[in-house]
Each structure stands twice: as structure tokens, then as C-alpha cells.
Design a protein around this motif. Sequence first.
Motif, PDB file in Angstrom:
ATOM      1  N   LYS A  94       2.432  11.243  -2.156  1.00 33.66           N
ATOM      2  CA  LYS A  94       2.412   9.948  -1.467  1.00 33.66           C
ATOM      3  C   LYS A  94       0.721   9.644  -1.298  1.00 33.66           C
ATOM      4  N   HIS A  95       0.466   8.364  -1.923  1.00 31.59           N
ATOM      5  CA  HIS A  95      -0.787   8.103  -1.686  1.00 31.59           C
ATOM      6  C   HIS A  95      -1.159   7.492  -0.357  1.00 31.59           C
ATOM      7  N   TYR A  96      -2.155   7.800   0.222  1.00 27.18           N
ATOM      8  CA  TYR A  96      -2.777   7.221   1.669  1.00 27.18           C
ATOM      9  C   TYR A  96      -4.304   6.715   1.477  1.00 27.18           C
ATOM     10  N   TYR A  97      -4.276   5.484   1.423  1.00 29.97           N
ATOM     11  CA  TYR A  97      -5.484   4.838   1.316  1.00 29.97           C
ATOM     12  C   TYR A  97      -6.338   5.162   2.590  1.00 29.97           C
ATOM     13  N   HIS A 137      -7.750   7.948   1.584  1.00 29.89           N
ATOM     14  CA  HIS A 137      -7.930   9.597   1.749  1.00 29.89           C
ATOM     15  C   HIS A 137      -7.369  10.110   0.500  1.00 29.89           C
ATOM     16  N   VAL A 139      -3.985  11.529  -2.331  1.00 34.45           N
ATOM     17  CA  VAL A 139      -2.746  11.544  -2.240  1.00 34.45           C
ATOM     18  C   VAL A 139      -2.218  13.082  -1.580  1.00 34.45           C
ATOM     19  N   GLU A 140      -1.224  13.052  -0.779  1.00 31.51           N
ATOM     20  CA  GLU A 140      -0.832  14.075  -0.213  1.00 31.51           C
ATOM     21  C   GLU A 140       0.545  14.847  -0.784  1.00 31.51           C
ATOM     22  N   GLU A 195       6.161  15.328   3.755  1.00 27.17           N
ATOM     23  CA  GLU A 195       5.964  13.924   3.356  1.00 27.17           C
ATOM     24  C   GLU A 195       7.311  13.422   3.319  1.00 27.17           C
ATOM     25  N   ASN A 247       0.819  -1.248   0.096  1.00 26.71           N
ATOM     26  CA  ASN A 247      -0.121  -0.162   0.051  1.00 26.71           C
ATOM     27  C   ASN A 247       0.993   1.385   0.131  1.00 26.71           C
ATOM     28  N   GLU A 248       2.136   1.078  -0.682  1.00 27.72           N
ATOM     29  CA  GLU A 248       2.970   2.408  -0.775  1.00 27.72           C
ATOM     30  C   GLU A 248       2.969   2.954  -2.074  1.00 27.72           C
TER      31      GLU A 248
END
Length: 125
Positions: free
Chosen positions: A82-85, A87, A89-90, A95, A50-51
Motif C-alpha cells: 500500500k502506497h503512503y504519500y 513516504h 510503499v509498505e 497493512e 490517495n489510496e
Amino acid sequence: MRLEGHGIEDAVVELRPLDHLMENAGMIRASGWDYERVTYDYKMDTPVKNETFYLRIQGYAVEGDVDKGNAVIKLLTPLLGKHYYPHGVEYGDGEDFPQNIVEKSNQILKKVKEQIDQFKVQENA
């Protein structure tokens, strides 16, 4: 993270050659349509579960319509996110971006820049 200094920001390019050169660099234009904006993404997965990271180049029409395919696009500063599942991408400076992801992004941006230079137009707006 803003990836400045590549010479992509403020470049003005017609949409059709821009779509083509971005595709050649492995970047995909977001499928949602817009009359005035474009977004190109390059997805980078890692061995960590999940990264996922995204290189993003955005732009807006200085003339014409994106939807009609006759737009002239002014590009913005590329971003690395960076993608945060679940929510999203930040892109914040706080980061943590692995060096290999930053290097790969810089390589892609170098390729894009070389191609953009062949298709730049003078901005009329």
C-alpha cells in the motif's frame, strides 16, 4: 503482504520472455536499471483519494546481466503493498488490504504463473 503459494517464487526464466509475459499481465518493469535485479509492478488505484496498491514481483539474475538483456532471472515471492504519500510503499503484514485488491492480485498472479510455466529453465547456478 507476501502472496505465497502461487508457484512463482523460485521460478527461473530468461529475461526477455519474462519481460514479455509480465507486460502481457499488465506488469511494468521498474525503469531504474540494475545488473542483477528486476522489479515488476502492477498499480491498482481505488476510488478512495490517495489510496493506491502495488502488486510487486522481484527477481535476481542467476546468470548474465539484466542491463545487457541476457540475464536468467530467479523470481522471489510476490508482494502486495500500500502506497503512503510521500513516504512510499509498505508491504508489512499489518497493512489493511481490501478483499477486491487481494483477489485481483491473485488473478494476475495466476495469469503470470500460467505463462511462466511455458518459459521456465533449469537453474545452473
